[in-house]
Design a protein around this motif. Structure first.
Motif, PDB file in Angstrom:
ATOM      1  N   GLU A  14       0.823  -1.209   0.000  1.00  0.00           N
ATOM      2  CA  GLU A  14       0.000   0.000   0.000  1.00  0.00           C
ATOM      3  C   GLU A  14       0.867   1.273   0.000  1.00  0.00           C
ATOM      4  N   MET A  15       1.969   1.191   0.765  1.00  0.00           N
ATOM      5  CA  MET A  15       2.873   2.339   0.876  1.00  0.00           C
ATOM      6  C   MET A  15       3.611   2.575  -0.440  1.00  0.00           C
ATOM      7  N   LEU A  16       4.048   1.480  -1.034  1.00  0.00           N
ATOM      8  CA  LEU A  16       4.737   1.574  -2.329  1.00  0.00           C
ATOM      9  C   LEU A  16       3.775   2.177  -3.359  1.00  0.00           C
ATOM     10  N   ASP A  17       2.525   1.718  -3.334  1.00  0.00           N
ATOM     11  CA  ASP A  17       1.531   2.253  -4.274  1.00  0.00           C
ATOM     12  C   ASP A  17       1.365   3.760  -4.082  1.00  0.00           C
ATOM     13  N   SER A  18       1.299   4.208  -2.809  1.00  0.00           N
ATOM     14  CA  SER A  18       1.132   5.659  -2.556  1.00  0.00           C
ATOM     15  C   SER A  18       2.331   6.437  -3.075  1.00  0.00           C
ATOM     16  N   LEU A  19       3.526   5.898  -2.837  1.00  0.00           N
ATOM     17  CA  LEU A  19       4.727   6.593  -3.303  1.00  0.00           C
ATOM     18  C   LEU A  19       4.730   6.653  -4.837  1.00  0.00           C
ATOM     19  N   GLU A  20       4.416   5.538  -5.455  1.00  0.00           N
ATOM     20  CA  GLU A  20       4.438   5.494  -6.924  1.00  0.00           C
ATOM     21  C   GLU A  20       3.379   6.431  -7.512  1.00  0.00           C
ATOM     22  N   LYS A  21       2.245   6.537  -6.811  1.00  0.00           N
ATOM     23  CA  LYS A  21       1.190   7.446  -7.271  1.00  0.00           C
ATOM     24  C   LYS A  21       1.694   8.893  -7.210  1.00  0.00           C
ATOM     25  N   LYS A  22       2.387   9.216  -6.123  1.00  0.00           N
ATOM     26  CA  LYS A  22       2.953  10.564  -5.974  1.00  0.00           C
ATOM     27  C   LYS A  22       3.969  10.857  -7.066  1.00  0.00           C
ATOM     28  N   LEU A  23       4.766   9.843  -7.395  1.00  0.00           N
ATOM     29  CA  LEU A  23       5.812  10.045  -8.400  1.00  0.00           C
ATOM     30  C   LEU A  23       5.213  10.288  -9.782  1.00  0.00           C
ATOM     31  N   GLY A  24       4.096   9.659 -10.047  1.00  0.00           N
ATOM     32  CA  GLY A  24       3.440   9.840 -11.347  1.00  0.00           C
ATOM     33  C   GLY A  24       4.385   9.518 -12.479  1.00  0.00           C
ATOM     34  N   LYS A  25       4.706  10.543 -13.277  1.00  0.00           N
ATOM     35  CA  LYS A  25       5.570  10.313 -14.441  1.00  0.00           C
ATOM     36  C   LYS A  25       7.016  10.731 -14.160  1.00  0.00           C
ATOM     37  N   THR A  26       7.292  11.112 -12.903  1.00  0.00           N
ATOM     38  CA  THR A  26       8.653  11.569 -12.557  1.00  0.00           C
ATOM     39  C   THR A  26       9.613  10.390 -12.584  1.00  0.00           C
ATOM     40  N   SER A  27      10.631  10.455 -13.415  1.00  0.00           N
ATOM     41  CA  SER A  27      11.644   9.406 -13.255  1.00  0.00           C
ATOM     42  C   SER A  27      12.794   9.980 -12.440  1.00  0.00           C
ATOM     43  N   LEU A  28      13.503   9.110 -11.765  1.00  0.00           N
ATOM     44  CA  LEU A  28      14.415   9.554 -10.708  1.00  0.00           C
ATOM     45  C   LEU A  28      15.881   9.570 -11.146  1.00  0.00           C
ATOM     46  N   ASP A  29      16.604  10.549 -10.589  1.00  0.00           N
ATOM     47  CA  ASP A  29      18.061  10.607 -10.791  1.00  0.00           C
ATOM     48  C   ASP A  29      18.784   9.856  -9.686  1.00  0.00           C
ATOM     49  N   LEU A  30      18.123   9.781  -8.527  1.00  0.00           N
ATOM     50  CA  LEU A  30      18.807   9.231  -7.360  1.00  0.00           C
ATOM     51  C   LEU A  30      17.816   8.602  -6.387  1.00  0.00           C
ATOM     52  N   VAL A  31      18.158   7.413  -5.906  1.00  0.00           N
ATOM     53  CA  VAL A  31      17.425   6.800  -4.782  1.00  0.00           C
ATOM     54  C   VAL A  31      18.432   6.592  -3.659  1.00  0.00           C
ATOM     55  N   ILE A  32      18.093   7.102  -2.467  1.00  0.00           N
ATOM     56  CA  ILE A  32      18.965   6.897  -1.306  1.00  0.00           C
ATOM     57  C   ILE A  32      18.152   6.182  -0.239  1.00  0.00           C
ATOM     58  N   SER A  33      18.768   5.239   0.425  1.00  0.00           N
ATOM     59  CA  SER A  33      18.066   4.535   1.496  1.00  0.00           C
ATOM     60  C   SER A  33      18.967   4.382   2.712  1.00  0.00           C
ATOM     61  N   ASP A  34      18.520   4.979   3.805  1.00  0.00           N
ATOM     62  CA  ASP A  34      19.219   4.838   5.091  1.00  0.00           C
ATOM     63  C   ASP A  34      18.345   3.984   6.033  1.00  0.00           C
ATOM     64  N   MET A  35      17.369   3.269   5.437  1.00  0.00           N
ATOM     65  CA  MET A  35      16.447   2.466   6.267  1.00  0.00           C
ATOM     66  C   MET A  35      17.223   1.378   7.009  1.00  0.00           C
ATOM     67  N   ALA A  36      16.852   1.204   8.262  1.00  0.00           N
ATOM     68  CA  ALA A  36      17.423   0.104   9.051  1.00  0.00           C
ATOM     69  C   ALA A  36      16.350  -0.360  10.019  1.00  0.00           C
ATOM     70  N   PRO A  37      16.267  -1.660  10.244  1.00  0.00           N
ATOM     71  CA  PRO A  37      15.260  -2.126  11.209  1.00  0.00           C
ATOM     72  C   PRO A  37      15.699  -1.734  12.620  1.00  0.00           C
ATOM     73  N   ASN A  38      14.757  -1.703  13.545  1.00  0.00           N
ATOM     74  CA  ASN A  38      15.137  -1.511  14.959  1.00  0.00           C
ATOM     75  C   ASN A  38      16.018  -2.677  15.357  1.00  0.00           C
ATOM     76  N   ILE A  39      17.188  -2.375  15.911  1.00  0.00           N
ATOM     77  CA  ILE A  39      18.130  -3.448  16.230  1.00  0.00           C
ATOM     78  C   ILE A  39      17.643  -4.207  17.472  1.00  0.00           C
ATOM     79  N   SER A  40      17.452  -5.535  17.272  1.00  0.00           N
ATOM     80  CA  SER A  40      16.962  -6.354  18.383  1.00  0.00           C
ATOM     81  C   SER A  40      18.121  -6.949  19.182  1.00  0.00           C
ATOM     82  N   GLY A  41      19.318  -6.967  18.548  1.00  0.00           N
ATOM     83  CA  GLY A  41      20.462  -7.634  19.186  1.00  0.00           C
ATOM     84  C   GLY A  41      20.577  -9.083  18.713  1.00  0.00           C
ATOM     85  N   ILE A  42      19.533  -9.587  18.088  1.00  0.00           N
ATOM     86  CA  ILE A  42      19.629 -10.946  17.523  1.00  0.00           C
ATOM     87  C   ILE A  42      20.171 -10.794  16.108  1.00  0.00           C
TER      88      ILE A  42
END
Ligand SMILES: C[S@@+](CC[C@H](N)C(=O)[O-])C[C@H]1O[C@@H](n2cnc3c(N)ncnc32)[C@H](O)[C@@H]1O
Length: 205
Positions: free
Chosen positions: A101-129
């Motif tokens: 659902e989130m990907l769909d919302s982002l893609e809808k926002k992007l519309g016809k915009t193609s991207l020069d750059l994708v950056i991702s600093d996503m990290a899960p909450n560290i559980s220690g496992i």
């Protein structure tokens, strides 16, 4: 309640961290800004006019850097699980990037915009496992890579944070299939004790 040793030592490390001070002085919301700035010093991929998606953007220092760099000459879309205080020229979406659902919302926002750059600093909450933390970040890395290959213009670039560990080499090998040149690096601003590492893909094929 008595403070644990771990939180005390985290606080000591935090207050004596030169990047925390530098971030405060420069007005960045987080020391993470310097990881992006270092990446750019090394690979020189930020330009004055670009369309960018910033995944895992909160509290917002990477978006701040991009916004300062591009002014209103580009489109910046940022997404995070957590709320982010607005940043000039940045369109923010709150939600979980793993959800369709989130990907769909982002893609809808992007519309016809193609991207020069994708950056991702996503990290899960560290559980220690270690095994589940590693699986969590590799999953986020793979989703970010898939998104990049779908939305980047030919010659667009991709910067993603990962952790050294199981499946990391496989992820880098997969990234190499989609970019002319792929480099891994650990910025000086990344803490030594962290297994954090960045992967930079130049020129999407
Ligand atoms: C290290 S912080 C990012 C710091 C940011 N680059 C900055 O400069 O301010 C990692 C972020 O990834 C986000 N995150 C983790 N998993 C996510 C997911 N599944 N979807 C969206 N954001 C996620 C977290 O909420 C967190 O804010």
């Amino acid at each position: 309640m008595k403070r644990s040793k771990t939180s005390k030592s985290w606080m000591n490390e935090h207050v004596s961290d030169p990047y925390v001070h530098k971030a405060k002085i420069a007005g960045y919301r987080s020391r993470a800004a310097f990881k992006l700035l270092e990446a750019n010093e090394k690979f020189n991929f930020l330009t004055k006019k670009m369309n960018v998606v910033d995944l895992g953007s909160a509290p917002g220092s990477w978006s701040q850097v991009i916004s300062q760099m591009t002014g209103c000459n580009g489109n910046i879309f940022a997404l995070d699980l957590l709320e982010m205080v607005p940043i000039k020229n940045v369109e923010f979406l709150k939600g979980d990037f793993r959800e369709q659902e989130m990907l769909d919302s982002l893609e809808k926002k992007l519309g016809k915009t193609s991207l020069d750059l994708v950056i991702s600093d996503m990290a899960p909450n560290i559980s220690g496992i270690k095994t589940s933390d590693q699986a969590g970040i590799i999953h986020l890395n793979e989703l970010a890579l898939q998104f990049s290959t779908d939305w980047l213009k030919p010659n667009g670039c991709f910067l993603v944070k990962s952790f050294v560990g199981a499946e990391f080499d496989g992820f880098v090998a997969e990234t190499r299939k989609h970019f002319e040149k792929v480099t891994t690096f650990k910025p000086a601003s990344s803490r030594d004790r962290s297994s954090e590492i960045f992967v930079f893909g130049r020129n999407k094929i």
